[in-house]
Every structure is written in C-alpha cells, then in structure tokens.
Motif scaffolding. Structure first.
Motif, short mmCIF file in Angstrom:
data_model
loop_
_atom_site.label_atom_id
_atom_site.label_comp_id
_atom_site.label_asym_id
_atom_site.label_seq_id
_atom_site.Cartn_x
_atom_site.Cartn_y
_atom_site.Cartn_z
N LYS A 98 1.01 -1.11 -0.08
CA LYS A 98 -0.04 -0.02 0.13
C LYS A 98 0.98 1.25 0.08
O LYS A 98 0.61 2.50 -0.70
CB LYS A 98 -0.92 0.03 1.19
N GLN A 103 -2.44 -0.95 -5.10
CA GLN A 103 -3.59 -1.34 -4.40
C GLN A 103 -3.41 -2.86 -3.62
O GLN A 103 -2.76 -3.73 -4.54
CB GLN A 103 -4.85 -1.59 -5.21
N GLY A 129 -8.01 -2.49 -0.35
CA GLY A 129 -8.85 -1.94 -1.00
C GLY A 129 -10.09 -2.78 -1.58
O GLY A 129 -11.27 -2.36 -1.63
#
Length: 221
Positions: A98, A103, A129
C-alpha cells in the motif's frame, strides 16, 4: 510503476491455516467412510469445495458436494479458525504494498465470513482496498473466476498491471488463465517443482522473505 495492484491469496499465504483445513476435510471424509492419505488431501488445499471434492470423490453429486462443503466450513470455523495465526510479516507486506502506491487485494477461495475474520486477524481493514471470495463466484481456483472478479473490480487496470501472490499451484494456474503473473510462496508446503510447473514467475520461502526482497521482487515491477 507497471504493477499497480497485488492480489493476495490468504490461506497458506498470509495465514498458517492449510494443515487445519486438511484436518477438517479428513473429519468430513471419515464420517462418510472415505479414507485418504493426508498428503492427498493437502495437495487439494487451495481449491474450493466445488473443485476439491470432485477430484477426490468423482462420483459425488452436486448436492452432496455442497453438504460436505458446509460441514467442512462448520468444522473448520468451530474447531480450528481461532487457532490460525498470521505468518510473520504478513501485515507488514500488505502495508509495504500500500505504501508503495499499489492497491492491496485479497482474492481467496475462503468464504466471506472467513475473509472478514482474517482481515481482523491481520489488522488490515484500512490496508485492503478490494476483496473477492468463494461467495462471489460460481467456480473456485484453479478456475479463473476469483481473480477475474477481482480484476473487474479493478476496472481501470489491465492484467499486466497486477500480480498474484499465492502458495498453491491453483493460485498460479487461476492467475495464468486471467493473463496475470504469479509469485509463489512455499509456506503452503507445495514443492518448488509443482509451483514452477504451474507457472510461478518467482518463488520465496514465505511473505517475510518476499518483504525482505520487495524492491527487487516482481511486486515492485
């Protein structure tokens, strides 16, 4: 930055649960009078019920498969789930991904209930996410559905912009069917020949080793 998202398997990759799944399945099989070597069952871990049961018991009809899957889930959750622990550096790797601007996606053949538990266990609620589970698809790994669904949720990304991290050949095969490269970790106790044969682009002992080599790894491609 070519890689913009990393899709992580969970069981055997981020958390040490494969042996518990073997024990739960063995209980299910014993109850119907079926006997399998522990290795034979282990070598199917990473598949969902829809793929695992027909491989070991090809004459089992769909209704019985579903019943066995529900029984396995009940046994696993009641007897083993609370014993599962994260692998060392699992959360740290998720956070590294991250923080690198990519993502973090969880893409597992586990149920949504199990995924929610693991997200809490990893303290990863603010890191992850996107996620997909067996509840989101008709077919589990090695079918491509779980990774294909994750890719749909990452609608702005192409398969060449994501990479999978998994511990079983089924993760790697499912990724390949979506055109996604995959890194294998040995923590699920599948041997190198099997993982490379499935198409792993790199192998690491575990997520801690992958984190240590992050800058040079395919995740940082």
């Amino acid at each position: 930055m070519a890689i913009k998202a990393v899709l992580f398997d969970i069981d055997g990759t981020l958390v040490d649960s494969n042996d518990y799944h073997v024990e739960a399945w063995q209980t299910v099989f014993i109850r119907i009078g079926a006997t399998f070597d522990e290795r034979a069952v282990h070598d199917q871990i990473g598949k969902g019920t829809d793929m695992l049961v027909p491989t070991l018991l090809p004459d089992t009809d769909e209704a019985e498969q579903e019943r066995m899957g529900e029984e396995h889930g009940q046994i696993f959750k009641s007897k083993y789930l609370e014993k599962v622990t994260p692998f060392a550096a699992a959360r740290d790797l998720l956070l590294k991904v991250k923080d690198s601007g990519r993502q973090v996606v969880l893409a597992s053949s586990a149920s949504s209930e199990e995924l929610e538990y693991y997200v809490r266990l990893l303290d990863a609620g603010e890191i992850v996410g996107v996620s997909t589970t067996s509840d989101d698809v008709e077919r589990t790994k090695p079918a491509p559905d779980i990774f294909a669904t994750a890719l749909e949720k990452l609608s702005s990304l192409d398969a060449s912009e994501v990479i999978v991290v998994g511990d079983t050949p089924y993760d790697i095969e499912a990724a390949a069917r979506c055109g996604i490269a995959a890194v294998g970790v040995r923590s699920g106790k599948f041997n190198d020949q099997v993982l490379r044969g499935a198409g792993a682009v790199a192998l690491y002992d575990d997520v801690a080793a992958l984190l240590a080599d992050f800058e040079a790894s395919p995740l940082n491609g």
